[in-house]
Design a protein around this motif. Structure first.
Motif, mmCIF file in Angstrom:
data_model
loop_
_atom_site.group_PDB
_atom_site.id
_atom_site.type_symbol
_atom_site.label_atom_id
_atom_site.label_comp_id
_atom_site.label_asym_id
_atom_site.label_seq_id
_atom_site.Cartn_x
_atom_site.Cartn_y
_atom_site.Cartn_z
ATOM 1 N N PRO A 24 0.821 -1.209 0.000
ATOM 2 C CA PRO A 24 0.000 0.000 0.000
ATOM 3 C C PRO A 24 0.853 1.255 0.000
ATOM 4 O O PRO A 24 2.090 1.202 0.092
ATOM 5 C CB PRO A 24 -0.773 -0.125 1.318
ATOM 6 N N ILE A 25 0.181 2.398 -0.085
ATOM 7 C CA ILE A 25 0.817 3.684 0.160
ATOM 8 C C ILE A 25 0.144 4.313 1.386
ATOM 9 O O ILE A 25 -0.865 3.812 1.878
ATOM 10 C CB ILE A 25 0.721 4.627 -1.054
ATOM 11 N N THR A 26 0.714 5.396 1.888
ATOM 12 C CA THR A 26 0.125 6.099 3.021
ATOM 13 C C THR A 26 -0.599 7.350 2.526
ATOM 14 O O THR A 26 -0.277 7.886 1.462
ATOM 15 C CB THR A 26 1.199 6.513 4.040
ATOM 16 N N VAL A 27 -1.576 7.817 3.312
ATOM 17 C CA VAL A 27 -2.356 8.969 2.848
ATOM 18 C C VAL A 27 -1.875 10.287 3.420
ATOM 19 O O VAL A 27 -2.075 11.342 2.819
ATOM 20 C CB VAL A 27 -3.856 8.801 3.168
ATOM 21 N N GLY A 28 -1.249 10.287 4.579
ATOM 22 C CA GLY A 28 -0.871 11.530 5.237
ATOM 23 C C GLY A 28 -1.665 11.717 6.519
ATOM 24 O O GLY A 28 -2.655 11.038 6.772
ATOM 25 N N PHE A 29 -1.205 12.675 7.329
ATOM 26 C CA PHE A 29 -1.869 12.919 8.610
ATOM 27 C C PHE A 29 -2.472 14.309 8.619
ATOM 28 O O PHE A 29 -1.824 15.265 8.235
ATOM 29 C CB PHE A 29 -0.878 12.785 9.761
ATOM 30 N N PRO A 30 -3.704 14.404 9.133
ATOM 31 C CA PRO A 30 -4.579 13.302 9.541
ATOM 32 C C PRO A 30 -5.191 12.592 8.339
ATOM 33 O O PRO A 30 -5.304 13.175 7.255
ATOM 34 C CB PRO A 30 -5.661 14.001 10.377
ATOM 35 N N ALA A 31 -5.570 11.338 8.561
ATOM 36 C CA ALA A 31 -6.164 10.514 7.504
ATOM 37 C C ALA A 31 -7.639 10.856 7.395
ATOM 38 O O ALA A 31 -8.506 10.150 7.912
ATOM 39 C CB ALA A 31 -5.965 9.031 7.830
ATOM 40 N N THR A 32 -7.916 11.954 6.711
ATOM 41 C CA THR A 32 -9.288 12.453 6.607
ATOM 42 C C THR A 32 -9.488 13.086 5.247
ATOM 43 O O THR A 32 -8.516 13.529 4.603
ATOM 44 C CB THR A 32 -9.597 13.439 7.747
ATOM 45 N N THR A 33 -10.717 13.174 4.775
ATOM 46 C CA THR A 33 -10.997 13.487 3.384
ATOM 47 C C THR A 33 -10.478 14.854 2.953
ATOM 48 O O THR A 33 -9.811 14.970 1.915
ATOM 49 C CB THR A 33 -12.510 13.376 3.110
ATOM 50 N N ALA A 34 -10.781 15.904 3.699
ATOM 51 C CA ALA A 34 -10.363 17.242 3.270
ATOM 52 C C ALA A 34 -8.850 17.328 3.138
ATOM 53 O O ALA A 34 -8.316 17.846 2.145
ATOM 54 C CB ALA A 34 -10.886 18.287 4.244
ATOM 55 N N THR A 35 -8.146 16.817 4.133
ATOM 56 C CA THR A 35 -6.687 16.848 4.099
ATOM 57 C C THR A 35 -6.149 15.998 2.960
ATOM 58 O O THR A 35 -5.263 16.425 2.207
ATOM 59 C CB THR A 35 -6.123 16.354 5.437
ATOM 60 N N SER A 36 -6.680 14.793 2.802
ATOM 61 C CA SER A 36 -6.164 13.879 1.790
ATOM 62 C C SER A 36 -6.446 14.365 0.373
ATOM 63 O O SER A 36 -5.589 14.240 -0.516
ATOM 64 C CB SER A 36 -6.759 12.485 1.980
ATOM 65 N N LEU A 37 -7.638 14.915 0.125
ATOM 66 C CA LEU A 37 -7.931 15.420 -1.214
ATOM 67 C C LEU A 37 -7.033 16.601 -1.559
ATOM 68 O O LEU A 37 -6.595 16.753 -2.702
ATOM 69 C CB LEU A 37 -9.400 15.801 -1.331
ATOM 70 N N ALA A 38 -6.748 17.445 -0.573
ATOM 71 C CA ALA A 38 -5.831 18.558 -0.816
ATOM 72 C C ALA A 38 -4.420 18.042 -1.098
ATOM 73 O O ALA A 38 -3.724 18.552 -1.982
ATOM 74 C CB ALA A 38 -5.837 19.517 0.360
ATOM 75 N N SER A 39 -3.982 17.032 -0.350
ATOM 76 C CA SER A 39 -2.668 16.433 -0.600
ATOM 77 C C SER A 39 -2.611 15.806 -1.986
ATOM 78 O O SER A 39 -1.638 15.985 -2.731
ATOM 79 C CB SER A 39 -2.359 15.380 0.472
ATOM 80 N N PHE A 40 -3.638 15.071 -2.323
ATOM 81 C CA PHE A 40 -3.705 14.419 -3.627
ATOM 82 C C PHE A 40 -3.668 15.443 -4.756
ATOM 83 O O PHE A 40 -2.871 15.339 -5.690
ATOM 84 C CB PHE A 40 -4.988 13.585 -3.715
ATOM 85 N N GLY A 41 -4.524 16.456 -4.677
ATOM 86 C CA GLY A 41 -4.678 17.385 -5.789
ATOM 87 C C GLY A 41 -3.537 18.356 -5.963
ATOM 88 O O GLY A 41 -3.208 18.737 -7.094
ATOM 89 N N THR A 42 -2.909 18.773 -4.861
ATOM 90 C CA THR A 42 -1.807 19.720 -4.958
ATOM 91 C C THR A 42 -0.455 19.045 -5.088
ATOM 92 O O THR A 42 0.524 19.685 -5.482
ATOM 93 C CB THR A 42 -1.757 20.641 -3.731
ATOM 94 N N GLY A 43 -0.389 17.772 -4.704
ATOM 95 C CA GLY A 43 0.898 17.092 -4.665
ATOM 96 C C GLY A 43 1.765 17.536 -3.513
ATOM 97 O O GLY A 43 2.984 17.330 -3.535
ATOM 98 N N LEU A 44 1.141 18.128 -2.484
ATOM 99 C CA LEU A 44 1.877 18.667 -1.346
ATOM 100 C C LEU A 44 1.392 18.027 -0.055
ATOM 101 O O LEU A 44 0.211 17.683 0.062
ATOM 102 C CB LEU A 44 1.672 20.185 -1.251
ATOM 103 N N PRO A 45 2.246 17.909 0.961
ATOM 104 C CA PRO A 45 1.796 17.412 2.266
ATOM 105 C C PRO A 45 1.001 18.488 2.997
ATOM 106 O O PRO A 45 1.015 19.672 2.624
ATOM 107 C CB PRO A 45 3.097 17.082 2.985
ATOM 108 N N PRO A 46 0.296 18.112 4.065
ATOM 109 C CA PRO A 46 -0.585 19.054 4.757
ATOM 110 C C PRO A 46 0.114 20.297 5.291
ATOM 111 O O PRO A 46 -0.479 21.386 5.311
ATOM 112 C CB PRO A 46 -1.174 18.219 5.899
ATOM 113 N N GLY A 47 1.353 20.159 5.722
ATOM 114 C CA GLY A 47 2.061 21.311 6.242
ATOM 115 C C GLY A 47 2.286 22.398 5.215
ATOM 116 O O GLY A 47 2.500 23.563 5.573
ATOM 117 N N ALA A 48 2.230 22.049 3.948
ATOM 118 C CA ALA A 48 2.385 23.032 2.878
ATOM 119 C C ALA A 48 1.030 23.528 2.377
ATOM 120 O O ALA A 48 0.786 24.736 2.305
ATOM 121 C CB ALA A 48 3.195 22.439 1.728
ATOM 122 N N HIS A 49 0.115 22.600 2.033
ATOM 123 C CA HIS A 49 -1.156 23.082 1.483
ATOM 124 C C HIS A 49 -2.041 23.718 2.540
ATOM 125 O O HIS A 49 -2.891 24.559 2.224
ATOM 126 C CB HIS A 49 -1.897 21.993 0.706
#
Length: 396
Positions: A94-119
């Motif tokens: 598998p891969i990891t989604v990032g922290f926290p593992a929640t939709t708003a954070t993960s969709l932003a990580s996915f779409g921007t290509g950035l981790p939560p601390g940046a987006h």
């Protein structure tokens, strides 16, 4: 300050035992940059190894399709199960989604290509430092300017500017939401009501150009998990449906296409008992010195009254420390929970204290969060059941 039901020699979980997401090598935020880099989009880096470039690419993101849940239900998802060996570039991992593992954070990580601390979307709810209010980042309430909150371009925008045919195929309800604008915009959004319509139209969009990047999404699996649990008949019925949708799309892929099936988080069922559900609104110790409670049940941002930060951290560690990783803001940032860097504008959106569940337990808020507190299935933390998702691959 001690409780009679807690041992005097309680040793808090060491923060270095928290399995921080694999940002930059095997995380959800690495997927789109890797795909788009393979299509010749400038300025992007292929961080995920093993993904062979393709002219046409589609990502089907299934909300709540965790790696462990999929592996636990092979009879309900025979097609997806048959493809598990293709996950993560053929490694079968598998891969990891990032922290926290929640939709708003993960969709932003996915779409921007950035981790939560940046987006800058560090949780389900987070404090807006400019107003002091708690902001729901999924529903975008109270309102704040999307481009101020998240200023970076999406990978879809970069691909569109580079001449890649770019499209999103999702529910019409998401067409103009702030989360779509800051995380998933670029190219053209196409609203389609049913899963079958989305699969068929995604295939059409893939074939519309020599280079194409298409995203499609399905949310109902997550909804059934929250309401009924991840082993309920309702959830399993949705998994069967998702399995058929993936096969339907795979059978329509035009030549030179790679289809990736992934998710934004997994999920865990939490029992309805006092040991498993700690009610913040009824707990005087946890409330002491706290101005705002953010995040969600398994990934809490705790905003202290000014001057009470150290006391709040000490109490939360004492009360919860063997069931939660409890960190100060600086400790969570240093441990890489939100990525290798945290932009200055994001610092104070993160709680003074961050609590991530290790055990099968949640911190509810029955008065202020009655809907969320009543959910069966939960997610948010860094445990494998929440953090790990598939990256299944089909090629034509």
């Amino acid at each position: 300050m001690t409780r009679p039901d807690w041992p005097e020699d309680l040793v808090p979980l060491a923060l270095d035992t928290a399995p921080a997401p694999a940002y930059g090598s095997a995380s959800l935020c690495d997927l789109l940059p890797t795909i788009a880099a393979g299509q010749g989009v400038p300025g992007l880096h292929a961080a995920l190894t093993g993904l062979v470039p393709a002219d046409r690419n589609c990502v089907f993101l299934v909300d709540g399709l965790g790696w462990e849940q999929l592996r636990a239900h092979p009879e309900d998802a025979p097609y997806l199960t048959s493809l598990l060996a293709t996950s993560h570039g053929g490694t079968g991992t598998p891969i990891t989604v990032g922290f926290p593992a929640t939709t708003a954070t993960s969709l932003a990580s996915f779409g921007t290509g950035l981790p939560p601390g940046a987006h800058g979307l560090p949780g389900y709810t987070a404090r807006n430092p400019e107003t002091g209010e708690l902001m729901n980042q999924l529903r975008w309430k109270p309102w704040t300017s999307p481009r101020v909150w998240q200023p970076y371009p999406t990978v879809f925008q970069l691909a569109d500017e580079a001449g890649v045919h770019t499209a999103q195929v999702s529910s019409p309800a998401f067409a103009d939401t702030p989360l779509t604008k800051i995380a998933l915009s670029g190219g053209t959004f196409h609203g389609r009501l049913t899963g079958e319509e989305r699969m068929d139209f995604a295939a059409e969009q893939l074939a519309a150009a020599d280079r194409s990047l298409v995203y499609t999404y399905y949310s109902e699996l997550d909804g059934k998990g929250h309401r009924f649990g991840v082993d309920s008949d309702a959830w399993r019925g949705q998994l069967m449906y998702v399995d058929r949708l993936v096969q339907r799309l795979a059978e329509q892929l035009p030549p030179r296409t790679a289809l990736y099936v992934t998710a934004d988080h997994g999920m865990i069922d939490i029992p309805f008992d006092e040991e498993s559900r700690i009610d913040f609104d009824e707990d005087w110790e946890l409330r002491a010195g706290v101005a705002l409670l953010g995040g969600e049940g398994r990934a809490r941002h705790v905003y202290a009254v000014p001057g009470a930060e150290a006391d709040v951290l000490a109490v939360w560690r004492e009360v919860l420390g063997d069931r939660f990783w409890v960190a100060s803001r600086d400790e969570a940032m240093a441990a890489g929970w939100f990525g290798p860097r945290v932009d200055e504008r994001v610092h104070r959106r993160i709680g003074d204290v961050v609590a991530a569940a290790h055990a099968d337990v949640v911190i509810t808020a029955s008065v202020n969060e009655p809907h969320e507190s009543a959910m069966v299935g939960m997610h948010g933390s860094m445990t494998p059941v929440e953090q790990l998702v598939p990256l299944i691959e089909v090629r034509s």
